[in-house]
Motif scaffolding. Structure first.
Motif, PDB file in Angstrom:
ATOM      1  N   UNK A 121       0.822  -1.215   0.000  1.00 48.11           N
ATOM      2  CA  UNK A 121       0.000   0.000   0.000  1.00 48.11           C
ATOM      3  C   UNK A 121       0.859   1.270   0.000  1.00 48.11           C
ATOM      4  N   UNK A 122       2.157   1.125   0.329  1.00 48.57           N
ATOM      5  CA  UNK A 122       3.021   2.302   0.465  1.00 48.57           C
ATOM      6  C   UNK A 122       4.158   2.350  -0.549  1.00 48.57           C
ATOM      7  N   UNK A 123       4.250   1.384  -1.423  1.00 42.77           N
ATOM      8  CA  UNK A 123       5.323   1.355  -2.420  1.00 42.77           C
ATOM      9  C   UNK A 123       4.961   2.336  -3.533  1.00 42.77           C
TER      10      UNK A 123
ATOM     11  N   UNK B 275       9.970  -7.855  -6.711  1.00 43.75           N
ATOM     12  CA  UNK B 275      10.998  -7.803  -5.658  1.00 43.75           C
ATOM     13  C   UNK B 275      12.332  -7.234  -6.135  1.00 43.75           C
ATOM     14  N   UNK B 276      12.764  -7.552  -7.345  1.00 36.50           N
ATOM     15  CA  UNK B 276      14.070  -7.074  -7.816  1.00 36.50           C
ATOM     16  C   UNK B 276      14.083  -5.550  -7.901  1.00 36.50           C
ATOM     17  N   UNK B 277      13.092  -4.984  -8.581  1.00 37.61           N
ATOM     18  CA  UNK B 277      13.009  -3.520  -8.690  1.00 37.61           C
ATOM     19  C   UNK B 277      12.733  -2.879  -7.337  1.00 37.61           C
ATOM     20  N   UNK B 278      11.933  -3.542  -6.517  1.00 40.21           N
ATOM     21  CA  UNK B 278      11.595  -3.009  -5.192  1.00 40.21           C
ATOM     22  C   UNK B 278      12.844  -2.876  -4.330  1.00 40.21           C
ATOM     23  N   UNK B 279      13.677  -3.911  -4.287  1.00 40.13           N
ATOM     24  CA  UNK B 279      14.895  -3.878  -3.470  1.00 40.13           C
ATOM     25  C   UNK B 279      15.897  -2.858  -4.010  1.00 40.13           C
ATOM     26  N   UNK B 280      15.963  -2.712  -5.328  1.00 43.06           N
ATOM     27  CA  UNK B 280      16.829  -1.682  -5.915  1.00 43.06           C
ATOM     28  C   UNK B 280      16.351  -0.293  -5.509  1.00 43.06           C
ATOM     29  N   UNK B 281      15.053  -0.111  -5.482  1.00 41.30           N
ATOM     30  CA  UNK B 281      14.457   1.176  -5.082  1.00 41.30           C
ATOM     31  C   UNK B 281      14.824   1.517  -3.639  1.00 41.30           C
ATOM     32  N   UNK B 282      14.770   0.514  -2.763  1.00 39.74           N
ATOM     33  CA  UNK B 282      15.113   0.729  -1.353  1.00 39.74           C
ATOM     34  C   UNK B 282      16.594   1.077  -1.203  1.00 39.74           C
TER      35      UNK B 282
END
Length: 281
Positions: free
Chosen positions: A215-217, A266-273
């Motif tokens: 909900x917050x990504x 997950x791959x793009x999400x972890x890169x974003x973090x």
């Protein structure tokens, strides 16, 4: 006669090196090195301990004892195997010889959680935990429990929560369920949708760096709902092509949907973090 006697008493001339040449063979033998008879061939030859991963940590004194106790010839690998069998049958636990179902439970690095709540208070607007579900990365259920109410329920919210009086009447005590959740979440990445609401109703905290809230990504919100907070139902349709929450909500289904969305991104999400972390340094 005199001449004969004289000749008889005359000493015969001594030949050169005559004394040296008369040395007997008995006097020579002690100085001659004789070959020893060959040793009998030993079936079990001494080998250096293997430093391979297979034999790492082998108790070599136990292996030697196994060799000495063997009734006949035994090879080093056979002795190592005999030692391992002895250890595994001596009462000590060994996962190697146990069925997979009896092995110690693995610790999963990523879990997803969803909770269902009922209303308490005069108008039923206050939330109270009624059900909690936790799933693994694969979607397999780790926990799914109903929770006994700690105060009178004024709104079961059945059309949304799916909770009915019979579900929580004999549920487990809140303190026990809360303790189990804390253990399952410890050290894990926690996935969920509106997960801070679930943590609040459980009265627990989780490190923000280990939370992945669909909900917050922000990139996901921009993609699906023009930057506004998207519903889990809409995310599931857009990202997974799957329709959920067609009627009463199910916390297992919702936890699985959140996990599937994270797995897909997950791959793009972890890169974003990681990028956000570097920008704050």
């Amino acid at each position: 006669m005199d001449i004969e006697r004289q000749n008889k008493h005359k000493k015969s001339p001594r030949k050169p090196n005559e004394n040296k040449s008369k040395t007997t063979t008995e006097e020579i033998r002690p100085n001659v090195k004789t070959k020893k008879p060959p040793l009998p061939i030993v079936v079990m030859q001494q080998q250096k301990p293997s430093l391979s991963r297979k034999n790492a940590g082998t108790n070599w004194s136990s292996v030697l004892a196994a060799i000495n106790a063997a009734e006949g010839p035994i090879t080093l690998p056979e002795a190592i195997e005999a030692t391992r069998k002895t250890v595994s049958t001596s009462g000590l636990p060994s996962t190697q010889n146990q069925p997979k179902n009896n092995r110690k439970k693995q610790r999963y690095e990523i879990v997803a959680m969803d909770c269902e709540m009922v209303g308490v208070g005069p108008s039923g607007n206050d939330d109270m935990l009624a059900r909690v579900s936790i799933v693994k990365k694969s979607g397999e259920v780790l926990m799914d429990k109903f929770v006994k109410p700690r105060e009178p329920v004024t709104d079961y919210r059945t059309s949304v929560s799916g909770i009915r009086p019979r579900d929580i009447e004999h549920g487990e005590e809140f303190d026990k369920v809360q303790a189990e959740v804390i253990v399952l979440l410890q050290g894990k990445i926690l996935v969920g949708h509106g997960i801070y609401n679930d943590l609040a109703v459980l009265h627990i905290k989780h490190p923000a760096s280990n939370i992945r809230d669909t909900a917050r990504y922000k990139p996901l919100a921009r993609l699906v709902s023009n930057g506004r907070t998207p519903s889990l139902k809409r995310l599931s349709e857009a990202i997974l092509g799957k329709e959920i929450q067609t009627g009463e909500h199910n916390s297992v289904e919702d936890a699985r949907a959140a996990m599937s969305i994270y797995n897909r991104l997950s791959i793009d999400w972890e890169k974003y973090i990681e990028k956000k972390k570097r920008s704050h340094k």
